[in-house]
Design a protein around this motif. Structure first.
Motif, PDB file in Angstrom:
ATOM      1  N   PRO A  16      15.760  -7.451   4.312  1.00 20.16           N
ATOM      2  CA  PRO A  16      16.813  -5.530   4.158  1.00 20.16           C
ATOM      3  C   PRO A  16      15.169  -4.826   5.032  1.00 20.16           C
ATOM      4  N   LEU A  17      15.951  -3.797   5.902  1.00 20.52           N
ATOM      5  CA  LEU A  17      15.029  -2.433   6.361  1.00 20.52           C
ATOM      6  C   LEU A  17      13.933  -1.819   5.769  1.00 20.52           C
ATOM      7  N   LEU A  18      12.969  -1.781   4.481  1.00 17.96           N
ATOM      8  CA  LEU A  18      12.509  -1.554   3.839  1.00 17.96           C
ATOM      9  C   LEU A  18      11.640  -2.632   3.903  1.00 17.96           C
ATOM     10  N   LEU A  19      11.434  -3.519   3.978  1.00 17.26           N
ATOM     11  CA  LEU A  19      10.992  -5.000   4.048  1.00 17.26           C
ATOM     12  C   LEU A  19      10.011  -5.724   5.240  1.00 17.26           C
ATOM     13  N   ALA A  20      11.596  -5.085   6.672  1.00 18.04           N
ATOM     14  CA  ALA A  20      11.020  -4.628   7.576  1.00 18.04           C
ATOM     15  C   ALA A  20      10.080  -4.311   7.889  1.00 18.04           C
ATOM     16  N   ARG A  21      10.161  -2.556   7.860  1.00 18.90           N
ATOM     17  CA  ARG A  21       9.129  -2.265   8.127  1.00 18.90           C
ATOM     18  C   ARG A  21       7.671  -2.113   7.008  1.00 18.90           C
ATOM     19  N   GLU A  22       7.533  -2.886   6.061  1.00 14.94           N
ATOM     20  CA  GLU A  22       6.752  -3.153   5.169  1.00 14.94           C
ATOM     21  C   GLU A  22       5.975  -4.453   6.033  1.00 14.94           C
ATOM     22  N   ARG A  23       6.741  -5.253   6.447  1.00 15.32           N
ATOM     23  CA  ARG A  23       6.338  -6.528   7.589  1.00 15.32           C
ATOM     24  C   ARG A  23       5.658  -5.608   8.489  1.00 15.32           C
ATOM     25  N   LEU A  24       5.904  -5.075   9.793  1.00 18.40           N
ATOM     26  CA  LEU A  24       5.473  -4.610  10.845  1.00 18.40           C
ATOM     27  C   LEU A  24       4.414  -3.844  10.228  1.00 18.40           C
ATOM     28  N   LEU A  25       3.616  -2.870   8.948  1.00 20.25           N
ATOM     29  CA  LEU A  25       3.029  -1.947   8.602  1.00 20.25           C
ATOM     30  C   LEU A  25       1.983  -2.898   8.290  1.00 20.25           C
ATOM     31  N   GLN A  26       1.340  -3.728   7.446  1.00 22.40           N
ATOM     32  CA  GLN A  26       1.091  -5.156   7.564  1.00 22.40           C
ATOM     33  C   GLN A  26       0.610  -5.900   8.733  1.00 22.40           C
ATOM     34  N   GLU A  40       0.812  -0.939  -0.008  1.00 19.56           N
ATOM     35  CA  GLU A  40      -0.027  -0.150   0.228  1.00 19.56           C
ATOM     36  C   GLU A  40       0.854   0.740   0.344  1.00 19.56           C
ATOM     37  N   SER A  41       2.287   1.122   0.794  1.00 20.66           N
ATOM     38  CA  SER A  41       2.945   2.086   1.101  1.00 20.66           C
ATOM     39  C   SER A  41       3.480   2.697  -0.564  1.00 20.66           C
TER      40      SER A  41
END
Length: 384
Positions: free
Chosen positions: A347-357, A303-304
């Motif tokens: 990766p850091l960007l993917l970790a952030r997306e997982r937390l948001l999901q 979504e981001s």
């Protein structure tokens, strides 16, 4: 265009015509010039371009040509021959422009014949017949008006500099020939390694040895990458490119947990393709076709707006549960995207997306403060 010089079309002693072409346009790098619909003549010493309305010709010494490349024509563009050039030596005769920012020129072949002309040019460059000509002056150059006689000592210095320049050009040409041979040898090595890999499967070899050998194969890259020249249309090119990307990166994506950032996919596939690099646009179009072609990988957009390539059929619920499990035990201090990236090896960007999901699925809650954004397990949903 500063390498071209005005000259007459008569041949000097030892000079012979090797090839010719009509309706040729000259480019200064990528910039169009007013020199179009001219007759191009290749001799064993130089290139000559002349328009019917002009009395003199533009000449280009072959000694300045370092490398030749052919650009295929498109629906609205003609095939072009790119000539990478060395810097003009001191005392180079006057030409149409004094200086140019481009270190290469392009020759547009309106009526075809680019490939044949390039072969003839390559033959002339390898023969290097101009080195046996008199070095006093470039052949048949037209002196600009008002030119004065130059002192013999300065001419001697200029000759020495020109000889060093020709020697440097010769060394550069040999270096490019060695690079071409190395590329051909690399393809043979990849084919040999795959043949050995197939034989290993037929014999009794430990699983660790087989895995290690496959990793060596992956580092060698793709022996025959898909190119536009192999396919008639952009659609067919992107279809074959999508299959190539999915076949080459399926195993690395699975090893990375089934998800890989599109930027990392782009870097990996270009590393595997060697000199046949892809543009970001071609990469995105190929990945967009993966789902339609029913390939083992497909493109997913969060979504981001962050885009990843993931294994087809990846269960997002399992990913959310794995993220929630990683948050367990962090009820007090929580986890940042960096903490999850280090713990899960993503990766850091993917970790952030997982937390948001996980937050969107009510498996995590956030706390945003001056120390940054941290996530905690959702104890409210567990108590309900």
């Amino acid at each position: 265009m500063d390498r071209w010089f005005w000259c007459d079309s008569s041949l000097s002693p030892g000079e012979a015509v090797a090839a010719s072409a009509k309706s040729i346009r000259l480019y200064d790098g990528d910039k169009r010039t007013g020199y179009e619909d001219g007759h191009l003549t290749l001799t064993n010493h130089r290139l000559l371009w002349r328009h019917e309305s002009q009395s003199s010709s533009l000449g280009l010494p072959l000694g300045l040509v370092v490398l030749t490349e052919e650009e295929a024509g498109g629906f609205t563009s003609s095939p072009k021959l790119v000539l990478h050039l060395a810097s003009p030596p001191p005392g180079h005769p006057a030409g149409p422009v004094a200086t140019s920012q481009a270190s290469y020129v392009r020759l547009s072949f309106k009526h075809g014949g680019c490939s044949a002309f390039q072969q003839a040019l390559q033959t002339a460059l390898e023969a290097r017949a101009w080195e046996n000509a008199a070095p006093a002056q470039l052949p048949n150059s037209v002196k600009p008006p008002g030119s004065k006689k130059i002192h013999a000592g300065i001419i001697g210095i200029e000759r020495a500099i020109q000889a060093k320049q020709q020697e440097a050009n010769k060394n550069i040409s040999h270096a490019f020939e060695d690079l071409k041979n190395l590329m051909d040898l690399a393809k043979d090595m990849v084919s040999l390694s795959r043949s050995i890999s197939n034989k290993i499967k037929e014999t009794s070899v430990s699983a660790d040895d087989t895995t290690q050998f496959r990793s060596y194969l992956l580092s060698l890259g793709i022996d025959d990458p898909v190119t536009r020249e192999q396919h008639g249309s952009a659609t067919q090119y992107h279809h074959h490119l999508a299959r190539e990307v999915a076949g080459a990166l399926e195993e690395p994506v699975r090893e990375a947990g089934g998800v890989m950032l599109l930027s990392e996919v782009y870097c990996r596939i270009n590393r595997a393709r060697g000199l046949e690099l892809l543009s970001p646009e071609d990469m995105v179009q190929a990945c967009n076709l993966m789902r339609r072609l029913d390939l083992p990988l497909n493109l997913h957009t969060f979504e981001s707006g962050v885009q990843v390539v993931q294994v087809t059929g990846l269960d997002q619920d399992k990913v959310v549960k794995a993220t929630a499990k990683a948050l367990d035990g962090h009820e007090v201090d929580g986890m940042s995207a960096g903490d999850l990236a280090r713990e899960c090896g993503v990766p850091l960007l993917l970790a952030r997306e997982r937390l948001l999901q996980a937050e969107r699925c009510a498996q995590a809650v956030r706390d945003e403060s001056s120390e940054g954004l941290r996530f905690f397990p959702n104890l409210f949903s567990s108590r309900s």
